[in-house]
Design a protein around this motif. Sequence first.
Motif, PDB file in Angstrom:
ATOM      1  N   ARG A 168       1.031  -1.150   0.091  1.00 37.10           N
ATOM      2  CA  ARG A 168       0.002   0.133  -0.163  1.00 37.10           C
ATOM      3  C   ARG A 168       1.060   1.367   0.130  1.00 37.10           C
ATOM      4  NH1 ARG A 168      -2.945  -3.045  -1.480  1.00 37.10           N
ATOM      5  NH2 ARG A 168      -4.818  -3.927  -0.808  1.00 37.10           N
ATOM      6  N   ALA A 169       0.651   2.206  -1.150  1.00 36.42           N
ATOM      7  CA  ALA A 169       1.583   3.285  -1.230  1.00 36.42           C
ATOM      8  C   ALA A 169       0.729   4.358  -1.382  1.00 36.42           C
ATOM      9  CB  ALA A 169       2.605   3.118  -2.236  1.00 36.42           C
ATOM     10  N   ALA A 170       1.136   5.527  -1.170  1.00 40.06           N
ATOM     11  CA  ALA A 170       0.446   6.927  -1.614  1.00 40.06           C
ATOM     12  C   ALA A 170       1.682   7.937  -2.255  1.00 40.06           C
ATOM     13  CB  ALA A 170      -0.018   7.605  -0.563  1.00 40.06           C
TER      14      ALA A 170
ATOM     15  N   ALA B 125       7.449   4.088 -11.482  1.00 43.48           N
ATOM     16  CA  ALA B 125       8.494   3.533 -10.897  1.00 43.48           C
ATOM     17  C   ALA B 125       7.950   2.872  -9.438  1.00 43.48           C
ATOM     18  CB  ALA B 125       9.609   4.633 -10.324  1.00 43.48           C
ATOM     19  N   ILE B 126       7.203   3.504  -8.772  1.00 46.46           N
ATOM     20  CA  ILE B 126       6.589   2.974  -7.680  1.00 46.46           C
ATOM     21  C   ILE B 126       5.669   1.607  -7.987  1.00 46.46           C
ATOM     22  CG2 ILE B 126       4.984   3.167  -5.460  1.00 46.46           C
ATOM     23  CD1 ILE B 126       6.231   5.943  -5.367  1.00 46.46           C
TER      24      ILE B 126
ATOM     25  N   GLY C 133      -0.652  -7.622  -5.806  1.00 44.75           N
ATOM     26  CA  GLY C 133      -1.810  -7.244  -5.158  1.00 44.75           C
ATOM     27  C   GLY C 133      -1.686  -5.658  -4.812  1.00 44.75           C
ATOM     28  N   GLY C 134      -0.483  -5.098  -4.766  1.00 45.91           N
ATOM     29  CA  GLY C 134      -0.288  -3.717  -4.261  1.00 45.91           C
ATOM     30  C   GLY C 134      -1.019  -2.768  -4.920  1.00 45.91           C
ATOM     31  N   ARG C 135      -1.258  -1.540  -4.299  1.00 50.63           N
ATOM     32  CA  ARG C 135      -2.040  -0.486  -4.961  1.00 50.63           C
ATOM     33  C   ARG C 135      -1.200   0.724  -4.373  1.00 50.63           C
ATOM     34  NH1 ARG C 135      -5.742  -0.520  -8.760  1.00 50.63           N
ATOM     35  NH2 ARG C 135      -6.954   1.079  -7.619  1.00 50.63           N
TER      36      ARG C 135
ATOM     37  N   ILE D 238      -2.867   1.522 -10.055  1.00 55.95           N
ATOM     38  CA  ILE D 238      -2.624   2.994  -9.669  1.00 55.95           C
ATOM     39  C   ILE D 238      -4.148   3.594  -9.445  1.00 55.95           C
ATOM     40  CG2 ILE D 238      -1.993   4.947 -10.364  1.00 55.95           C
ATOM     41  CD1 ILE D 238       0.326   4.049 -11.665  1.00 55.95           C
ATOM     42  N   ASP D 239      -4.527   4.241  -8.404  1.00 55.76           N
ATOM     43  CA  ASP D 239      -5.841   5.088  -8.095  1.00 55.76           C
ATOM     44  C   ASP D 239      -5.295   6.255  -8.196  1.00 55.76           C
ATOM     45  OD1 ASP D 239      -8.157   6.138  -7.364  1.00 55.76           O
ATOM     46  OD2 ASP D 239      -8.116   5.293  -5.328  1.00 55.76           O
TER      47      ASP D 239
END
Length: 217
Positions: free
Chosen positions: A65-67, A79-80, A87-89, A116-117
């Motif tokens: 989980r990243a922002a 890149a991220i 399953g990462g977002r 990406i959201d």
Amino acid sequence: MTTKPLPLTPELHAYLVAHGSAPDEIVRELTEETRAALPEQAGMQVAPEQAAFLTFLTRLLDVRRAAEVGTFTGLSALAIARGLADGGRLTCFDISEEYTGIARRYWARAGVQDRIDLRIGPAADRLRELPWERHLDLAFIDADKVGYPVYWDELVPRMRPGGVIAVDNTLRGGRVLAPENADDRAIAAFNDEILADVRVDVVMLPIADGVSLARVR
């Protein structure tokens, strides 16, 4: 061995870039299009070695989980996203449909658009849409400089213990030593603020225009 910093000449910088993972065709074309289409704004794009570092860091932390605050034409988000665990977002915050329109095309080409959201609007408001619990593994701040303290205050409580916040432009071309404008002064004050924040451990790296990494306790 020396404890003194090396002067990063253009030749040494070229050597440094050449001895890291090379950008692929998508990254090269995104960089070239940004420079051609937005010559006055292209300086807002992260450096190629910085993009490689973000992918490396994301994989190293096994990020799920990243922002990101400040997406521009999407190189840092690309890149991220490429480094996310299965399953990462990544949730991105930006105010420009124009700039992120370029980003969307390259995310699709790279096959990461489903990770990406993208949320358009003032990040100071839209960050509050994120769950309040400590769930983020990684955050990247690279937006308007005077807004950094606001974004920091929204993100730190949402970071898991051991999560990392990466903050761009924390050296301001060296002008943090003698700030010349409002953005320089804002970053100099922000650097002091996060150094004093007991919730994190901070290290500043001389990558591109300066990247500060804060590990949340």
